[in-house]
Design a protein around this motif. Structure first.
Motif, PDB file in Angstrom:
ATOM      1  N   LEU A  24      44.048  50.715  54.339  1.00  0.00           N
ATOM      2  CA  LEU A  24      45.016  51.235  53.384  1.00  0.00           C
ATOM      3  C   LEU A  24      44.603  52.654  53.044  1.00  0.00           C
ATOM      4  O   LEU A  24      43.475  52.884  52.599  1.00  0.00           O
ATOM      5  N   ARG A  25      45.500  53.613  53.258  1.00  0.00           N
ATOM      6  CA  ARG A  25      45.256  55.001  52.882  1.00  0.00           C
ATOM      7  C   ARG A  25      45.871  55.206  51.503  1.00  0.00           C
ATOM      8  O   ARG A  25      47.064  55.026  51.303  1.00  0.00           O
ATOM      9  N   CYS A  26      45.050  55.549  50.530  1.00  0.00           N
ATOM     10  CA  CYS A  26      45.508  55.771  49.157  1.00  0.00           C
ATOM     11  C   CYS A  26      46.177  57.140  49.043  1.00  0.00           C
ATOM     12  O   CYS A  26      46.007  57.998  49.910  1.00  0.00           O
ATOM     13  N   LYS A  27      46.904  57.336  47.946  1.00  0.00           N
ATOM     14  CA  LYS A  27      47.601  58.605  47.725  1.00  0.00           C
ATOM     15  C   LYS A  27      46.641  59.784  47.670  1.00  0.00           C
ATOM     16  O   LYS A  27      46.993  60.895  48.046  1.00  0.00           O
ATOM     17  N   ASN A  28      45.411  59.550  47.212  1.00  0.00           N
ATOM     18  CA  ASN A  28      44.429  60.630  47.114  1.00  0.00           C
ATOM     19  C   ASN A  28      43.678  60.854  48.429  1.00  0.00           C
ATOM     20  O   ASN A  28      42.767  61.671  48.491  1.00  0.00           O
ATOM     21  N   GLY A  61      35.911  26.174  55.658  1.00  0.00           N
ATOM     22  CA  GLY A  61      35.084  25.081  55.168  1.00  0.00           C
ATOM     23  C   GLY A  61      34.611  25.227  53.730  1.00  0.00           C
ATOM     24  O   GLY A  61      33.911  24.357  53.217  1.00  0.00           O
ATOM     25  N   LYS A  62      34.978  26.337  53.048  1.00  0.00           N
ATOM     26  CA  LYS A  62      34.599  26.477  51.644  1.00  0.00           C
ATOM     27  C   LYS A  62      35.785  27.025  50.858  1.00  0.00           C
ATOM     28  O   LYS A  62      36.718  27.592  51.421  1.00  0.00           O
ATOM     29  N   TYR A  63      35.736  26.854  49.558  1.00  0.00           N
ATOM     30  CA  TYR A  63      36.813  27.332  48.695  1.00  0.00           C
ATOM     31  C   TYR A  63      36.527  28.755  48.236  1.00  0.00           C
ATOM     32  O   TYR A  63      35.390  29.082  47.863  1.00  0.00           O
ATOM     33  N   VAL A  64      37.559  29.607  48.299  1.00  0.00           N
ATOM     34  CA  VAL A  64      37.452  30.980  47.824  1.00  0.00           C
ATOM     35  C   VAL A  64      38.621  31.263  46.875  1.00  0.00           C
ATOM     36  O   VAL A  64      39.701  30.686  47.024  1.00  0.00           O
ATOM     37  N   ASN A  65      38.387  32.129  45.906  1.00  0.00           N
ATOM     38  CA  ASN A  65      39.460  32.582  45.020  1.00  0.00           C
ATOM     39  C   ASN A  65      40.226  33.683  45.742  1.00  0.00           C
ATOM     40  O   ASN A  65      39.634  34.657  46.209  1.00  0.00           O
ATOM     41  N   VAL A  66      41.542  33.508  45.851  1.00  0.00           N
ATOM     42  CA  VAL A  66      42.378  34.459  46.582  1.00  0.00           C
ATOM     43  C   VAL A  66      43.274  35.198  45.594  1.00  0.00           C
ATOM     44  O   VAL A  66      43.955  34.593  44.768  1.00  0.00           O
ATOM     45  N   GLU A  67      43.238  36.517  45.713  1.00  0.00           N
ATOM     46  CA  GLU A  67      44.056  37.397  44.885  1.00  0.00           C
ATOM     47  C   GLU A  67      44.699  38.426  45.803  1.00  0.00           C
ATOM     48  O   GLU A  67      44.106  38.823  46.819  1.00  0.00           O
ATOM     49  N   ARG A  68      45.914  38.862  45.471  1.00  0.00           N
ATOM     50  CA  ARG A  68      46.611  39.862  46.292  1.00  0.00           C
ATOM     51  C   ARG A  68      47.080  41.019  45.427  1.00  0.00           C
ATOM     52  O   ARG A  68      47.578  40.811  44.319  1.00  0.00           O
ATOM     53  N   TYR A  69      46.908  42.233  45.946  1.00  0.00           N
ATOM     54  CA  TYR A  69      47.436  43.444  45.321  1.00  0.00           C
ATOM     55  C   TYR A  69      48.545  43.977  46.217  1.00  0.00           C
ATOM     56  O   TYR A  69      48.432  43.938  47.447  1.00  0.00           O
ATOM     57  N   LEU A  70      49.585  44.501  45.590  1.00  0.00           N
ATOM     58  CA  LEU A  70      50.683  45.132  46.319  1.00  0.00           C
ATOM     59  C   LEU A  70      50.723  46.607  45.955  1.00  0.00           C
ATOM     60  O   LEU A  70      50.729  46.962  44.777  1.00  0.00           O
ATOM     61  N   PHE A  78      55.235  51.595  55.068  1.00  0.00           N
ATOM     62  CA  PHE A  78      55.167  50.139  54.911  1.00  0.00           C
ATOM     63  C   PHE A  78      54.460  49.750  53.617  1.00  0.00           C
ATOM     64  O   PHE A  78      53.471  50.379  53.229  1.00  0.00           O
ATOM     65  N   LEU A  79      54.995  48.704  52.958  1.00  0.00           N
ATOM     66  CA  LEU A  79      54.298  48.112  51.824  1.00  0.00           C
ATOM     67  C   LEU A  79      52.921  47.675  52.287  1.00  0.00           C
ATOM     68  O   LEU A  79      52.757  47.265  53.435  1.00  0.00           O
ATOM     69  N   LYS A  80      51.935  47.739  51.422  1.00  0.00           N
ATOM     70  CA  LYS A  80      50.589  47.283  51.765  1.00  0.00           C
ATOM     71  C   LYS A  80      50.190  46.164  50.815  1.00  0.00           C
ATOM     72  O   LYS A  80      50.266  46.298  49.597  1.00  0.00           O
ATOM     73  N   ILE A  81      49.799  45.044  51.398  1.00  0.00           N
ATOM     74  CA  ILE A  81      49.328  43.890  50.640  1.00  0.00           C
ATOM     75  C   ILE A  81      47.837  43.747  50.941  1.00  0.00           C
ATOM     76  O   ILE A  81      47.443  43.606  52.103  1.00  0.00           O
ATOM     77  N   VAL A  82      47.033  43.832  49.896  1.00  0.00           N
ATOM     78  CA  VAL A  82      45.586  43.734  50.046  1.00  0.00           C
ATOM     79  C   VAL A  82      45.175  42.361  49.531  1.00  0.00           C
ATOM     80  O   VAL A  82      45.399  42.042  48.362  1.00  0.00           O
ATOM     81  N   VAL A  88      36.553  40.428  47.309  1.00  0.00           N
ATOM     82  CA  VAL A  88      36.259  41.326  48.425  1.00  0.00           C
ATOM     83  C   VAL A  88      37.468  41.362  49.362  1.00  0.00           C
ATOM     84  O   VAL A  88      38.044  40.311  49.676  1.00  0.00           O
ATOM     85  N   VAL A  89      37.840  42.562  49.829  1.00  0.00           N
ATOM     86  CA  VAL A  89      38.988  42.684  50.735  1.00  0.00           C
ATOM     87  C   VAL A  89      38.732  41.874  51.996  1.00  0.00           C
ATOM     88  O   VAL A  89      37.761  42.094  52.706  1.00  0.00           O
ATOM     89  N   ALA A  90      39.632  40.918  52.249  1.00  0.00           N
ATOM     90  CA  ALA A  90      39.538  40.081  53.440  1.00  0.00           C
ATOM     91  C   ALA A  90      40.591  40.481  54.471  1.00  0.00           C
ATOM     92  O   ALA A  90      40.395  40.310  55.668  1.00  0.00           O
ATOM     93  N   GLU A  91      41.721  41.014  53.973  1.00  0.00           N
ATOM     94  CA  GLU A  91      42.821  41.339  54.878  1.00  0.00           C
ATOM     95  C   GLU A  91      43.714  42.388  54.230  1.00  0.00           C
ATOM     96  O   GLU A  91      43.921  42.378  53.018  1.00  0.00           O
ATOM     97  N   ILE A  92      44.228  43.291  55.053  1.00  0.00           N
ATOM     98  CA  ILE A  92      45.219  44.278  54.608  1.00  0.00           C
ATOM     99  C   ILE A  92      46.441  44.096  55.509  1.00  0.00           C
ATOM    100  O   ILE A  92      46.350  44.197  56.728  1.00  0.00           O
ATOM    101  N   ILE A  93      47.564  43.776  54.868  1.00  0.00           N
ATOM    102  CA  ILE A  93      48.763  43.380  55.595  1.00  0.00           C
ATOM    103  C   ILE A  93      49.859  44.421  55.398  1.00  0.00           C
ATOM    104  O   ILE A  93      50.087  44.876  54.265  1.00  0.00           O
TER     105      ILE A  93
END
Length: 99
Positions: A24-28, A61-70, A78-82, A88-93
């Protein structure tokens, strides 16, 4: 010689302003990559346009807390979903293109 320096300059500009599909390239101009924390992402890109707490999900095999930023970029990009796993960032969509 001038043509060669123009080609090099153009290549450098393209390299700076493009980012890998998994980034993800930020505005700055900062770049967010897998492995960055929620704190680092907000420090680089600011507050997301939307946040979603998905919940505790079983991954590998383990439970993780999943959160998404738009993040909503300017028109034509393109919209970026982190997606974060335990903060910790696991995927950028790439989402749909902004109209």
């Amino acid at each position: 010689m001038k043509l060669k320096s123009n080609i090099i300059l153009t290549a450098l500009i393209i390299a700076f302003y493009t980012s890998p599909a998994h980034a993800l390239r930020c505005k700055n101009g900062s770049l967010v990559l897998k492995g960055d924390t929620t704190f680092e992402v907000k420090a680089s890109c600011g507050q997301p346009d939307d946040e979603e707490y998905v919940g505790s999900v079983k991954k590998g095999g383990k439970y993780v807390n999943v959160e998404r930023y738009l993040y909503i970029p300017p028109k034509g990009q393109f919209l970026k979903i982190v997606e974060f796993h335990d903060g910790v960032v696991a995927e950028i969509i790439n989402g749909s293109r902004v109209q």
